[in-house]
Write an enzyme that holds these catalytic residues in place. Structure first.
Site, PDB file in Angstrom:
ATOM      1  N   CYS A  40       5.514 -15.330  -2.504  1.00 35.06           N
ATOM      2  CA  CYS A  40       5.736 -16.620  -1.858  1.00 35.06           C
ATOM      3  C   CYS A  40       6.791 -17.440  -2.587  1.00 35.06           C
ATOM      4  CB  CYS A  40       4.428 -17.421  -1.811  1.00 35.06           C
ATOM      5  SG  CYS A  40       3.230 -16.760  -0.650  1.00 35.06           S
TER       6      CYS A  40
ATOM      7  N   ARG B  83       4.783 -10.203  -5.347  1.00 37.48           N
ATOM      8  CA  ARG B  83       4.662 -10.756  -6.693  1.00 37.48           C
ATOM      9  C   ARG B  83       3.841  -9.837  -7.606  1.00 37.48           C
ATOM     10  NH1 ARG B  83       6.835 -14.193 -10.446  1.00 37.48           N
ATOM     11  NH2 ARG B  83       5.257 -14.770 -11.950  1.00 37.48           N
TER      12      ARG B  83
END
EC number: 2.5.1.7
Length: 425
Positions: A124, A100
């Site tokens: 995630c 990310r």
């Protein structure tokens, strides 16, 4: 497939745990090192999968990265970057799609080099985490951003321009990207409704050390662009989420843990909630001591919200504690819309949990039983480890590789305090 095997012995965890540097601080600071034309030395760097992924991304651009290790090959938690000879402006697709924080490289790349190519970020699977606010702000500053499938191509003619930017909602990532982009922009950039997490303050402190001109007043950040940024030595702040996770391990097992290397002020928004469920939070010799006051864990009602409120990154772990609390607890998730995946796995242990939209109701029970579980993301894996500590028999947690994205040697730390946890490839 990585697996964690937890054997419950109903033994209270007792001992000392050293809290490592913050995952959520080191990643944006590593991205920010792209702004510097000199070497940067970072101390208190956690040895995590995500740190190694970010290192790969920097090296793919031509940076030199040295994560120093001791003779036993364990990290000594010092990382040096040298981004003085960047020769590639395309961020590696495969690695970026796993991380990310890879998107945080976009602002620094545009600000210093005027161009960058990257992929939509990974990380995630906890619901929609759009980057539209990042893109909109960079476009307001003069960038041209094109989307080609899963790729993002960004360019700017000349330099980025300072602008007044108001975020439609508080966003940690967007705040970080804009701050970094503005450091080498022409003119003054003002960010209204900025996020103010401790990790952002650490990023700002780092940027100031390398020569950035940044002022912060509550949720307003003012950045005056400079022509060049230099090197520095900087110590990463301690990880408040790691500290909160181990604090809950003490509470869940009715143990007593001394958390070293963390200040109470760093975890105040977490400690307040821990005290509400019956924890005793004490200071001793520069460390924090966590235990239960007396009796059982109390139920609670809590909502996740931006700092200084209770963090979403602690919600799954708190839910594990609520599974064995007295009464019914309600947890409201206001940051991510898909962050209750751990509830299904906790039910396999016997937990009584019902989900309705963004609220989870947990009816505490006396005991949990071991089961075969599947982790889906970083914090859910930590939550399953915590619950497994008090689940009778053995619990296997599959897909446990997520854990090493945010916790260094968790099994070793817990085992040193009385847990029985083993790892298999």
């Amino acid at each position: 497939m990585h697996k964690i095997l937890v054997r419950s012995n109903y033994k209270p965890l007792v001992g000392q745990i050293k809290i490592n540097g913050s995952k959520n601080a080191i990643l944006p600071i590593m991205a920010a090192s792209l702004l510097s034309s000199s070497s940067v030395v970072l101390h208190n760097v956690p040895d995590l999968i995500d740190v190694h992924l970010m290192s790969e991304l920097l090296e793919g651009l031509g940076a030199k990265v040295n994560f120093m290790h001791n003779k036993d090959h364990k990290a000594n938690h010092t990382l040096e970057t040298d981004c003085s000879n960047i020769n590639n402006y395309a961020i590696q697709y495969e690695t970026a799609s796993k991380l990310r924080a890879s998107f945080l490289m976009l602002g620094p790349m545009l600000s210093r080099f005027g161009k960058a190519r990257t992929a939509f970020p990974g990380g995630c699977n906890i619901g929609k985490r759009p980057v539209d606010m990042h893109i909109k702000a960079l476009e307001e500053m003069g960038a041209k951003i094109e989307i080609d499938g899963y790729n993002i191509i960004a360019t700017v003619k000349g330099k980025l321009q300072g602008r007044k930017i108001t975020l439609e909602k508080i966003s940690v990532g967007a705040t970080e990207n804009i701050i970094m982009a503005a450091t080498l922009a022409e003119g003054v950039t003002t960010i209204n409704n900025a996020a103010t997490e401790p990790e952002i303050l650490d990023l700002i402190e780092f940027l100031k050390k390398i020569g950035a001109d940044i002022k912060i007043n509550n949720t307003k950040v003012i950045i005056t662009g400079v022509k060049k940024l230099n090197g520095c030595i900087h110590k990463i702040i301690s990880d408040r989420i790691e500290a909160g996770t181990y604090a809950l391990a003490a509470i869940i097992t009715n143990g007593k843990l001394v958390l070293e290397g963390i200040n109470l002020s760093d975890i105040r928004c977490i400690a307040n909630e821990l005290e509400a469920i019956g924890a005793m939070v004490e200071l001793y010799d520069g460390s924090i001591v966590i235990s239960r006051k007396n009796g059982s864990i109390k139920s609670t009602n809590v909502a996740t919200d931006p700092y200084p409120n209770f963090p979403s990154d602690m919600q799954p772990q708190l839910m594990s504690a609520m599974c064995i609390a007295d009464g019914i607890s309600v947890i409201e998730e206001n940051i991510f819309e898909n962050r209750f995946s751990h509830a299904d796995e906790l039910r396999k242990l016997g937990a009584n949990i019902s989900i309705k939209k963004n609220k989870a109701a947990i009816n505490g029970i006396k005991s949990l039983s071991g089961a075969n579980l599947y982790a889906t993301d970083l914090r859910s894996t930590a939550a399953l480890v915590l619950a497994s500590l008090v689940a009778s028999g053995e619990t296997t947690i599959n897909n446990s590789h997520h854990l090493w994205r945010g916790y260094e040697a968790m099994h070793e730390k817990l085992n040193s305090c009385g847990a029985d946890i083993s790892i298999s490839p």
